[in-house]
Design a protein around this motif. Structure first.
Motif, PDB file in Angstrom:
ATOM      1  N   GLY A 184       0.784  -1.227   0.000  1.00 32.23           N
ATOM      2  CA  GLY A 184       0.000   0.000   0.000  1.00 32.23           C
ATOM      3  C   GLY A 184       0.815   1.277   0.000  1.00 32.23           C
ATOM      4  N   ALA A 185       2.114   1.191   0.266  1.00 38.72           N
ATOM      5  CA  ALA A 185       2.938   2.396   0.238  1.00 38.72           C
ATOM      6  C   ALA A 185       2.866   3.022  -1.150  1.00 38.72           C
ATOM      7  N   ALA A 186       2.841   2.196  -2.155  1.00 38.73           N
ATOM      8  CA  ALA A 186       2.626   2.618  -3.539  1.00 38.73           C
ATOM      9  C   ALA A 186       1.831   1.494  -4.182  1.00 38.73           C
ATOM     10  N   SER A 187       0.615   1.757  -4.562  1.00 36.74           N
ATOM     11  CA  SER A 187      -0.260   0.678  -5.021  1.00 36.74           C
ATOM     12  C   SER A 187      -0.152   0.379  -6.508  1.00 36.74           C
ATOM     13  N   SER A 188       0.720   1.091  -7.205  1.00 36.74           N
ATOM     14  CA  SER A 188       0.845   0.848  -8.640  1.00 36.74           C
ATOM     15  C   SER A 188       2.314   0.793  -9.050  1.00 36.74           C
ATOM     16  N   VAL A 189       2.524   0.205 -10.210  1.00 36.31           N
ATOM     17  CA  VAL A 189       3.867   0.083 -10.780  1.00 36.31           C
ATOM     18  C   VAL A 189       3.853   0.801 -12.122  1.00 36.31           C
ATOM     19  N   LEU A 190       4.830   1.649 -12.345  1.00 38.14           N
ATOM     20  CA  LEU A 190       4.952   2.377 -13.604  1.00 38.14           C
ATOM     21  C   LEU A 190       6.018   1.684 -14.448  1.00 38.14           C
ATOM     22  N   VAL A 191       5.626   1.240 -15.633  1.00 39.90           N
ATOM     23  CA  VAL A 191       6.566   0.557 -16.526  1.00 39.90           C
ATOM     24  C   VAL A 191       6.726   1.381 -17.792  1.00 39.90           C
ATOM     25  N   THR A 192       7.855   1.195 -18.454  1.00 37.34           N
ATOM     26  CA  THR A 192       8.116   1.833 -19.742  1.00 37.34           C
ATOM     27  C   THR A 192       8.221   0.734 -20.782  1.00 37.34           C
ATOM     28  N   THR A 193       7.381   0.806 -21.796  1.00 36.56           N
ATOM     29  CA  THR A 193       7.371  -0.222 -22.837  1.00 36.56           C
ATOM     30  C   THR A 193       8.584  -0.068 -23.738  1.00 36.56           C
ATOM     31  N   ASP A 194       8.780  -1.066 -24.583  1.00 38.55           N
ATOM     32  CA  ASP A 194       9.903  -1.020 -25.525  1.00 38.55           C
ATOM     33  C   ASP A 194       9.793   0.181 -26.472  1.00 38.55           C
ATOM     34  N   GLN A 195       8.582   0.677 -26.697  1.00 42.22           N
ATOM     35  CA  GLN A 195       8.364   1.823 -27.580  1.00 42.22           C
ATOM     36  C   GLN A 195       8.471   3.159 -26.840  1.00 42.22           C
ATOM     37  N   GLY A 196       8.738   3.118 -25.520  1.00 42.04           N
ATOM     38  CA  GLY A 196       8.897   4.335 -24.745  1.00 42.04           C
ATOM     39  C   GLY A 196       7.618   4.838 -24.097  1.00 42.04           C
ATOM     40  N   LEU A 197       6.528   4.116 -24.235  1.00 42.00           N
ATOM     41  CA  LEU A 197       5.254   4.489 -23.628  1.00 42.00           C
ATOM     42  C   LEU A 197       5.272   4.121 -22.148  1.00 42.00           C
ATOM     43  N   ARG A 198       4.821   5.029 -21.283  1.00 42.93           N
ATOM     44  CA  ARG A 198       4.772   4.760 -19.847  1.00 42.93           C
ATOM     45  C   ARG A 198       3.363   4.320 -19.481  1.00 42.93           C
ATOM     46  N   ILE A 199       3.273   3.179 -18.805  1.00 47.03           N
ATOM     47  CA  ILE A 199       1.983   2.608 -18.425  1.00 47.03           C
ATOM     48  C   ILE A 199       1.988   2.330 -16.925  1.00 47.03           C
ATOM     49  N   GLN A 200       0.927   2.746 -16.254  1.00 52.53           N
ATOM     50  CA  GLN A 200       0.778   2.512 -14.826  1.00 52.53           C
ATOM     51  C   GLN A 200      -0.186   1.349 -14.616  1.00 52.53           C
ATOM     52  N   LEU A 201       0.267   0.340 -13.862  1.00 48.78           N
ATOM     53  CA  LEU A 201      -0.534  -0.855 -13.598  1.00 48.78           C
ATOM     54  C   LEU A 201      -0.667  -1.073 -12.094  1.00 48.78           C
ATOM     55  N   PRO A 202      -1.785  -1.619 -11.650  1.00 49.80           N
ATOM     56  CA  PRO A 202      -1.903  -1.965 -10.226  1.00 49.80           C
ATOM     57  C   PRO A 202      -0.840  -2.999  -9.843  1.00 49.80           C
ATOM     58  N   ALA A 203      -0.217  -2.813  -8.694  1.00 53.64           N
ATOM     59  CA  ALA A 203       0.818  -3.750  -8.246  1.00 53.64           C
ATOM     60  C   ALA A 203       0.256  -5.157  -8.108  1.00 53.64           C
ATOM     61  N   SER A 204      -1.010  -5.281  -7.807  1.00 58.43           N
ATOM     62  CA  SER A 204      -1.615  -6.599  -7.631  1.00 58.43           C
ATOM     63  C   SER A 204      -1.564  -7.443  -8.900  1.00 58.43           C
ATOM     64  N   ARG A 205      -1.471  -6.837 -10.070  1.00 61.80           N
ATOM     65  CA  ARG A 205      -1.376  -7.585 -11.326  1.00 61.80           C
ATOM     66  C   ARG A 205      -0.072  -8.366 -11.427  1.00 61.80           C
ATOM     67  N   PHE A 206       0.944  -7.951 -10.689  1.00 67.06           N
ATOM     68  CA  PHE A 206       2.245  -8.610 -10.748  1.00 67.06           C
ATOM     69  C   PHE A 206       2.424  -9.669  -9.663  1.00 67.06           C
ATOM     70  N   ARG A 207       1.489  -9.779  -8.756  1.00 67.74           N
ATOM     71  CA  ARG A 207       1.604 -10.722  -7.641  1.00 67.74           C
ATOM     72  C   ARG A 207       1.882 -12.161  -8.089  1.00 67.74           C
ATOM     73  N   PRO A 208       1.241 -12.676  -9.143  1.00 69.38           N
ATOM     74  CA  PRO A 208       1.525 -14.059  -9.557  1.00 69.38           C
ATOM     75  C   PRO A 208       2.967 -14.289 -10.015  1.00 69.38           C
ATOM     76  N   TYR A 209       3.697 -13.224 -10.316  1.00 73.25           N
ATOM     77  CA  TYR A 209       5.054 -13.346 -10.845  1.00 73.25           C
ATOM     78  C   TYR A 209       6.125 -13.081  -9.785  1.00 73.25           C
ATOM     79  N   LEU A 210       5.705 -12.884  -8.550  1.00 71.57           N
ATOM     80  CA  LEU A 210       6.637 -12.572  -7.465  1.00 71.57           C
ATOM     81  C   LEU A 210       7.331 -13.839  -6.973  1.00 71.57           C
ATOM     82  N   SER A 211       8.658 -13.782  -6.888  1.00 70.56           N
ATOM     83  CA  SER A 211       9.436 -14.887  -6.330  1.00 70.56           C
ATOM     84  C   SER A 211      10.304 -14.324  -5.206  1.00 70.56           C
TER      85      SER A 211
END
Length: 72
Positions: free
Chosen positions: A21-48
């Motif tokens: 909850g400190a930051a509830s979203s993740v900001l990513v930069t695509t290969d084309q340079g586009l910045r997209i903000q996604l909820p952090a919960s979308r990445f939970r299945p990929y956490l190791s």
């Protein structure tokens, strides 16, 4: 359908601050340079124990609504 490709490298500790909850979203930069903000919960299945590392493909519909996120 729209597809966006990006690489992500977030340590386990960094991700915990996003997911707790400190930051509830993740900001990513695509290969084309586009910045997209996604909820952090979308990445939970990929956490190791080392965090989230790898290549991803984000799929959205024609209205840019989330459809799926997958590793490549």
């Amino acid at each position: 359908m729209n597809h966006y490709y990006f690489t992500l490298n977030i340590s386990y500790q960094q991700f915990l601050s996003h997911y707790s909850g400190a930051a509830s979203s993740v900001l990513v930069t695509t290969d084309q340079g586009l910045r997209i903000q996604l909820p952090a919960s979308r990445f939970r299945p990929y956490l190791s124990q080392i965090g989230i590392k790898g290549r991803f493909r984000l799929t959205t519909d024609q209205n840019n609504k989330f459809v799926k996120l997958e590793t490549l």
